[in-house]
Design an enzyme around this catalytic site. Structure first.
Site, PDB file in Angstrom:
ATOM      1  N   GLY A 123       0.830  -1.210   0.000  1.00  0.00           N
ATOM      2  CA  GLY A 123       0.000   0.000   0.000  1.00  0.00           C
ATOM      3  C   GLY A 123       0.857   1.250   0.000  1.00  0.00           C
ATOM      4  O   GLY A 123       1.874   1.300   0.682  1.00  0.00           O
ATOM      5  N   ARG A 143       1.186  -5.047  -5.814  1.00  0.00           N
ATOM      6  CA  ARG A 143       1.145  -6.292  -5.045  1.00  0.00           C
ATOM      7  C   ARG A 143       1.472  -7.405  -6.039  1.00  0.00           C
ATOM      8  O   ARG A 143       0.903  -7.468  -7.118  1.00  0.00           O
ATOM      9  CB  ARG A 143      -0.211  -6.464  -4.395  1.00  0.00           C
ATOM     10  CG  ARG A 143      -0.430  -5.372  -3.331  1.00  0.00           C
ATOM     11  CD  ARG A 143      -1.522  -5.694  -2.357  1.00  0.00           C
ATOM     12  NE  ARG A 143      -1.377  -4.891  -1.158  1.00  0.00           N
ATOM     13  CZ  ARG A 143      -1.973  -3.705  -0.957  1.00  0.00           C
ATOM     14  NH1 ARG A 143      -2.753  -3.179  -1.871  1.00  0.00           N
ATOM     15  NH2 ARG A 143      -1.791  -3.042   0.162  1.00  0.00           N
ATOM     16  N   ASP A 161       4.562  -4.780   6.307  1.00  0.00           N
ATOM     17  CA  ASP A 161       4.887  -6.126   6.789  1.00  0.00           C
ATOM     18  C   ASP A 161       5.007  -7.156   5.650  1.00  0.00           C
ATOM     19  O   ASP A 161       5.948  -7.953   5.624  1.00  0.00           O
ATOM     20  CB  ASP A 161       3.790  -6.556   7.782  1.00  0.00           C
ATOM     21  CG  ASP A 161       4.107  -7.847   8.465  1.00  0.00           C
ATOM     22  OD1 ASP A 161       4.930  -7.841   9.384  1.00  0.00           O
ATOM     23  OD2 ASP A 161       3.549  -8.885   8.055  1.00  0.00           O
ATOM     24  N   THR A 176       3.779   2.805   5.865  1.00  0.00           N
ATOM     25  CA  THR A 176       2.367   2.402   5.858  1.00  0.00           C
ATOM     26  C   THR A 176       1.585   3.355   6.745  1.00  0.00           C
ATOM     27  O   THR A 176       2.071   3.740   7.817  1.00  0.00           O
ATOM     28  CB  THR A 176       2.156   0.955   6.352  1.00  0.00           C
ATOM     29  OG1 THR A 176       0.764   0.774   6.655  1.00  0.00           O
ATOM     30  CG2 THR A 176       2.949   0.627   7.601  1.00  0.00           C
ATOM     31  N   ASP A 220      -0.904   2.615   8.426  1.00  0.00           N
ATOM     32  CA  ASP A 220      -1.558   1.906   9.535  1.00  0.00           C
ATOM     33  C   ASP A 220      -0.751   1.883  10.837  1.00  0.00           C
ATOM     34  O   ASP A 220      -1.312   1.601  11.894  1.00  0.00           O
ATOM     35  CB  ASP A 220      -1.853   0.449   9.126  1.00  0.00           C
ATOM     36  CG  ASP A 220      -2.773   0.370   7.928  1.00  0.00           C
ATOM     37  OD1 ASP A 220      -3.544   1.325   7.718  1.00  0.00           O
ATOM     38  OD2 ASP A 220      -2.730  -0.642   7.199  1.00  0.00           O
ATOM     39  N   ASP A 236       1.123  -0.352  11.839  1.00  0.00           N
ATOM     40  CA  ASP A 236       0.893  -1.679  12.429  1.00  0.00           C
ATOM     41  C   ASP A 236       2.132  -2.570  12.340  1.00  0.00           C
ATOM     42  O   ASP A 236       2.010  -3.789  12.361  1.00  0.00           O
ATOM     43  CB  ASP A 236      -0.314  -2.354  11.734  1.00  0.00           C
ATOM     44  CG  ASP A 236      -0.090  -2.541  10.231  1.00  0.00           C
ATOM     45  OD1 ASP A 236       0.881  -1.984   9.695  1.00  0.00           O
ATOM     46  OD2 ASP A 236      -0.895  -3.238   9.597  1.00  0.00           O
ATOM     47  N   ARG A 271      -6.758  -1.504   8.825  1.00  0.00           N
ATOM     48  CA  ARG A 271      -6.834  -2.964   8.736  1.00  0.00           C
ATOM     49  C   ARG A 271      -7.139  -3.540  10.125  1.00  0.00           C
ATOM     50  O   ARG A 271      -8.097  -3.109  10.749  1.00  0.00           O
ATOM     51  CB  ARG A 271      -5.548  -3.540   8.131  1.00  0.00           C
ATOM     52  CG  ARG A 271      -5.343  -3.050   6.705  1.00  0.00           C
ATOM     53  CD  ARG A 271      -4.330  -3.873   5.941  1.00  0.00           C
ATOM     54  NE  ARG A 271      -2.978  -3.484   6.273  1.00  0.00           N
ATOM     55  CZ  ARG A 271      -1.919  -3.891   5.592  1.00  0.00           C
ATOM     56  NH1 ARG A 271      -2.055  -4.694   4.557  1.00  0.00           N
ATOM     57  NH2 ARG A 271      -0.722  -3.506   5.934  1.00  0.00           N
TER      58      ARG A 271
HETATM   59  P1  ADP Z   1       2.415  -4.315   2.727  1.00  0.00           P
HETATM   60  O1  ADP Z   1       3.857  -4.377   2.397  1.00  0.00           O
HETATM   61  O2  ADP Z   1       1.874  -2.921   2.675  1.00  0.00           O
HETATM   62  O3  ADP Z   1       2.084  -5.075   4.006  1.00  0.00           O
HETATM   63  P2  ADP Z   1       1.269  -6.526   1.165  1.00  0.00           P
HETATM   64  O4  ADP Z   1       0.949  -7.364   2.363  1.00  0.00           O
HETATM   65  O5  ADP Z   1       0.236  -6.421   0.101  1.00  0.00           O
HETATM   66  O6  ADP Z   1       1.620  -5.026   1.534  1.00  0.00           O
HETATM   67  O7  ADP Z   1       2.615  -7.105   0.538  1.00  0.00           O
HETATM   68  C1  ADP Z   1       3.223  -6.498  -0.575  1.00  0.00           C
HETATM   69  C2  ADP Z   1       3.932  -7.520  -1.405  1.00  0.00           C
HETATM   70  O8  ADP Z   1       4.962  -8.152  -0.641  1.00  0.00           O
HETATM   71  C3  ADP Z   1       3.069  -8.685  -1.884  1.00  0.00           C
HETATM   72  O9  ADP Z   1       2.298  -8.353  -3.025  1.00  0.00           O
HETATM   73  C4  ADP Z   1       4.129  -9.716  -2.216  1.00  0.00           C
HETATM   74  O10 ADP Z   1       4.755  -9.419  -3.452  1.00  0.00           O
HETATM   75  C5  ADP Z   1       5.140  -9.491  -1.097  1.00  0.00           C
HETATM   76  N1  ADP Z   1       4.855 -10.443  -0.015  1.00  0.00           N
HETATM   77  C6  ADP Z   1       3.904 -10.364   0.917  1.00  0.00           C
HETATM   78  N2  ADP Z   1       3.886 -11.452   1.702  1.00  0.00           N
HETATM   79  C7  ADP Z   1       4.858 -12.270   1.221  1.00  0.00           C
HETATM   80  C8  ADP Z   1       5.341 -13.586   1.579  1.00  0.00           C
HETATM   81  N3  ADP Z   1       4.829 -14.260   2.595  1.00  0.00           N
HETATM   82  N4  ADP Z   1       6.353 -14.099   0.856  1.00  0.00           N
HETATM   83  C9  ADP Z   1       6.883 -13.409  -0.179  1.00  0.00           C
HETATM   84  N5  ADP Z   1       6.476 -12.194  -0.563  1.00  0.00           N
HETATM   85  C10 ADP Z   1       5.485 -11.626   0.110  1.00  0.00           C
END
Ligand code: ADP
Length: 333
Positions: free
Chosen positions: A23, A84, A115, A138, A140, A142, A184
């Site tokens: 995000g 993403r 995260d 982020t 959030d 969080d 979230r």
């Molecule tokens: P944020 O970084 O804001 O928490 P997301 O949770 O959507 O956002 O994660 C962003 C990107 O990070 C995902 O689209 C993916 O490419 C990568 N990612 C997230 N979780 C994993 C995971 N468990 N293993 C590998 N890559 C991950």
């Protein structure tokens, strides 16, 4: 201003890349600017990866200069764009990502995100040995291991501004308003917005408000002569919470209006606080990386920049303190 760690001795890397992922958050551009300018000032080349991990896999990697990041400190969103990337969950894909970076002569990667993005960076380094470092961006707030994240302050200020406006209408019409904010599964935006906006009730995932307790607060207010109320609702993991609360209140004879702030909180000019935070954390990430540290996130603890291993960050839930929840209830009475 937070102090950036000193960088002494030989620099570990001559060429690094930076991307934004997950995000978007106001202040990501300020962080990018700090990464680029701090690295260049210390003799390191910098590449910008477009569209997060998706752009990395597509080889969308371009050299950045100090002037590439001119005139962006005040802009929300991310000029690198973000995405993403489902494919990055696969080990073979992450191995390919490391190869793409190495073929370009890039030796380390800065990931500005949340995260999920750090989880990707964690596995990338664990499986391929490619050094990574995270900068928490982020709205959030969080992320475990840091008291603050880039974009949080801006989002809270945006929501408080909305509440100030909504309160004018609430008090003119003697109305109850449910104002739903983002966050979230965490209540940080809701709590800070609620306290800063003087909300009568703040509903957060970490709290224990019920329709009965909310009604009691409304009734207590009415006895004291209050004719309107603002109830801040953290969106929570399941969409539609503020509408469900509204239905519950209707059954008790109250007819609140619902206002969902949604994505208005994600964009906009970063506050001064977020620009300073992003500048310090962006520069610190490079300082740690060039000093030979990686597999970790830069963060803030007790007003100092810290380096926290990814393994202590990813998948760890950061909760609002009970003290803050209690204080909010006291101040709302
Ligand atoms: P944020 O970084 O804001 O928490 P997301 O949770 O959507 O956002 O994660 C962003 C990107 O990070 C995902 O689209 C993916 O490419 C990568 N990612 C997230 N979780 C994993 C995971 N468990 N293993 C590998 N890559 C991950």
């Amino acid at each position: 201003m937070l102090s950036v760690p000193h960088l002494n001795g030989e620099k570990k890397h001559k060429s690094i890349a930076v991307l934004t992922s997950g995000g978007d958050a106001p202040g990501m551009n300020a962080a990018l600017r700090a990464v680029v300018r701090y690295a260049i000032a210390h003799g390191c080349d910098v590449y910008g990866v477009l569209k997060g991990y998706s752009g990395l896999l597509e080889g969308q990697i371009h050299p950045l200069t100090a002037s590439s990041v001119a005139n962006i400190i005040q802009r929300g969103g991310t000029i690198l764009k973000t995405d993403r990337c489902e494919a990055f969950h696969k080990k073979s894909v992450r191995r390919e990502a490391a190869n793409i970076l190495r073929r370009k002569g890039i030796e380390a990667l800065v990931v500005i995100g949340g995260d999920g993005s750090f989880t990707g960076a964690y596995y990338l380094e664990k499986e391929t040995g490619f050094p990574t470092i995270g900068v928490p961006g982020t709205i959030d707030n969080d992320i475990a291991g840091t008291d603050d994240t880039i974009g949080f302050d801006t989002a809270v200020n945006t929501a408080i501004d909305a509440i100030d406006r909504i309160r004018d209408t609430a008090s003119s019409h003697d109305r109850i308003f449910l104002v739903e904010v983002m966050g979230r599964s965490s209540g940080f935006i809701a709590m800070n917005t609620g306290i800063g906006g003087g909300a009568e009730t703040i509903i957060v995932p970490e709290g224990n408000e019920t329709i009965t307790s909310i009604c009691k607060t409304i009734e207590r207010g009415i006895r004291r002569g209050k004719t309107s109320s603002i109830i801040v609702v953290a969106e929570g993991p399941k969409p539609g919470l503020s509408n469900r609360v509204a239905t519950g209140l209707q059954k008790r004879g109250y007819y609140p209006k619902v206002c969902i702030l949604g994505h208005t909180q994600r964009g906009g000019q970063p506050t001064a606080h977020d620009r300073m935070l992003a500048s310090a954390l962006g520069a610190s990430a490079v300082a740690y990386l060039l000093g030979g540290q990686s597999h970790a996130m830069v963060g803030v603890k007790k007003n100092e920049v810290v380096l926290v291993p990814f393994k202590n960050v990813i998948g760890v839930k950061k909760n609002l303190s009970k003290d803050v929840i209690g204080l909010a209830q006291v101040l709302a009475t």
